[in-house]
Enzyme design. Structure first.
Site, PDB file in Angstrom:
ATOM      1  N   ASN A  13      -0.789  -5.438  -6.758  1.00  0.00           N
ATOM      2  CA  ASN A  13      -2.192  -5.310  -7.187  1.00  0.00           C
ATOM      3  C   ASN A  13      -2.336  -4.230  -8.247  1.00  0.00           C
ATOM      4  O   ASN A  13      -3.081  -4.402  -9.210  1.00  0.00           O
ATOM      5  CB  ASN A  13      -3.090  -5.016  -5.984  1.00  0.00           C
ATOM      6  N   MET A  89      -1.708   2.673   2.931  1.00  0.00           N
ATOM      7  CA  MET A  89      -1.609   2.421   4.369  1.00  0.00           C
ATOM      8  C   MET A  89      -2.162   3.550   5.233  1.00  0.00           C
ATOM      9  O   MET A  89      -1.719   3.756   6.356  1.00  0.00           O
ATOM     10  CB  MET A  89      -0.143   2.139   4.747  1.00  0.00           C
ATOM     11  N   LEU A  92      -8.845   6.558   5.312  1.00  0.00           N
ATOM     12  CA  LEU A  92      -9.408   7.775   4.713  1.00  0.00           C
ATOM     13  C   LEU A  92     -10.325   8.489   5.714  1.00  0.00           C
ATOM     14  O   LEU A  92     -11.008   7.847   6.511  1.00  0.00           O
ATOM     15  CB  LEU A  92     -10.220   7.427   3.458  1.00  0.00           C
ATOM     16  N   HIS A 108      -8.412  -6.385   0.935  1.00  0.00           N
ATOM     17  CA  HIS A 108      -7.858  -6.698   2.253  1.00  0.00           C
ATOM     18  C   HIS A 108      -7.497  -8.187   2.300  1.00  0.00           C
ATOM     19  O   HIS A 108      -8.285  -9.026   1.855  1.00  0.00           O
ATOM     20  CB  HIS A 108      -8.882  -6.347   3.339  1.00  0.00           C
ATOM     21  N   LEU A 143     -13.041   0.875   9.565  1.00  0.00           N
ATOM     22  CA  LEU A 143     -11.793   0.208   9.185  1.00  0.00           C
ATOM     23  C   LEU A 143     -12.138  -1.156   8.572  1.00  0.00           C
ATOM     24  O   LEU A 143     -12.490  -2.093   9.293  1.00  0.00           O
ATOM     25  CB  LEU A 143     -10.906   0.041  10.429  1.00  0.00           C
ATOM     26  N   GLU A 173      -5.768 -12.297  -5.134  1.00  0.00           N
ATOM     27  CA  GLU A 173      -6.078 -10.859  -5.222  1.00  0.00           C
ATOM     28  C   GLU A 173      -5.920 -10.343  -6.650  1.00  0.00           C
ATOM     29  O   GLU A 173      -6.738  -9.557  -7.126  1.00  0.00           O
ATOM     30  CB  GLU A 173      -5.138 -10.063  -4.305  1.00  0.00           C
TER      31      GLU A 173
HETATM   32  C1  GRF Z   1      -2.382  -6.675  -0.365  1.00  0.00           C
HETATM   33  O1  GRF Z   1      -2.219  -7.931   0.229  1.00  0.00           O
HETATM   34  C2  GRF Z   1      -3.689  -6.073   0.022  1.00  0.00           C
HETATM   35  O2  GRF Z   1      -4.647  -7.016   0.394  1.00  0.00           O
HETATM   36  C3  GRF Z   1      -3.352  -5.224   1.216  1.00  0.00           C
HETATM   37  O3  GRF Z   1      -2.057  -4.777   1.016  1.00  0.00           O
HETATM   38  C4  GRF Z   1      -1.367  -5.650   0.144  1.00  0.00           C
HETATM   39  C5  GRF Z   1      -0.810  -4.812  -0.956  1.00  0.00           C
HETATM   40  O4  GRF Z   1       0.047  -5.547  -1.770  1.00  0.00           O
HETATM   41  N1  GRF Z   1      -4.318  -4.164   1.367  1.00  0.00           N
HETATM   42  P1  GRF Z   1       0.634  -4.900  -3.104  1.00  0.00           P
HETATM   43  O5  GRF Z   1       1.317  -3.592  -2.707  1.00  0.00           O
HETATM   44  O6  GRF Z   1      -0.498  -4.670  -4.038  1.00  0.00           O
HETATM   45  O7  GRF Z   1       1.632  -5.895  -3.623  1.00  0.00           O
END
Ligand code: GRF
Length: 201
Positions: A13, A89, A92, A108, A143, A173
């Protein structure tokens, strides 16, 4: 507008956001990428593009409060306007959320409010849904509970595995997150209670 991305892992992302900046689909600048993991591939992706990276070690700043305070100070020093969580991960703290109220986004891999928290894709697959998807939302103290900015569904097929669904979700995404960020930058997002309305004209 200066943006900071917080990421713990692979960073696809982050890559989509960096690419969207380069393609002028986002009228901002990724000024900083922060990770809680030294070996996060996301950091490498940022370095490859000459973006400043910081590994903030959770073992040095003991406790969630101290850790988040350290990050907030860095973000303020850099005059960051929007904080983008991309596979970060850690939950906050409330004071971090307050410091950047309405200026933190997360993505998400489920159609929230279904399957929040860890392993959203696995949760959906195990539950047996026929449709899943992803959600970009503002971050509040809960969350994955903040106002939803954009959301898009993907099908779940009988032959799917967690990996195949996640790959399908990732593709969406990478399109959705840059769009949400640009809407924010253009000032087109407006909150009415829990509802986030996007003026896309
Ligand atoms: C994504 O699927 C996002 O929805 C979730 O964690 C993943 C991160 O993927 N929060 P990346 O590290 O951006 O490839």
């Amino acid at each position: 507008m200066d943006l900071a991305v917080l990421a713990s892992g692979y960073g696809s992302n982050l890559q989509a956001i960096i690419d969207a900046v380069q393609n002028r689909e986002i009228n901002g600048r990724v000024a900083l990428v922060i990770s809680d993991r030294k070996d996060a591939y996301a950091l490498q992706r940022a370095r490859d593009r000459g973006i400043e990276t910081l590994f903030i070690d959770p073992h040095v700043h003991e406790g969630r409060d101290a850790y988040d305070t350290a990050i907030v100070e860095i973000l303020h020093n850099r005059k960051i306007r929007l904080v983008i969580l991309a596979g970060f991960m850690r939950l906050l703290t409330a004071s971090f959320v307050q410091e950047f109220k309405g200026r933190i986004m997360n993505i998400h891999p489920s159609l929230l409010p279904a399957f929040p928290g860890l392993d959203g894709v696995k949760q959906a697959l195990t539950y047996g849904v026929k449709v899943s998807g992803c959600t970009v939302h503002f971050v509040d103290e809960g969350l994955d509970t903040g106002p939803i900015i954009l959301q898009e569904a993907v099908p779940v097929y009988d032959h799917d595995t967690e990996d195949s669904i996640h790959a399908r979700i990732h593709r969406v995404e990478h399109r959705l997150y840059p769009r949400a960020i640009q809407l924010f930058i253009e000032g087109k997002l407006r909150l009415e209670g829990r509802r986030c309305l996007a003026d896309e004209n």
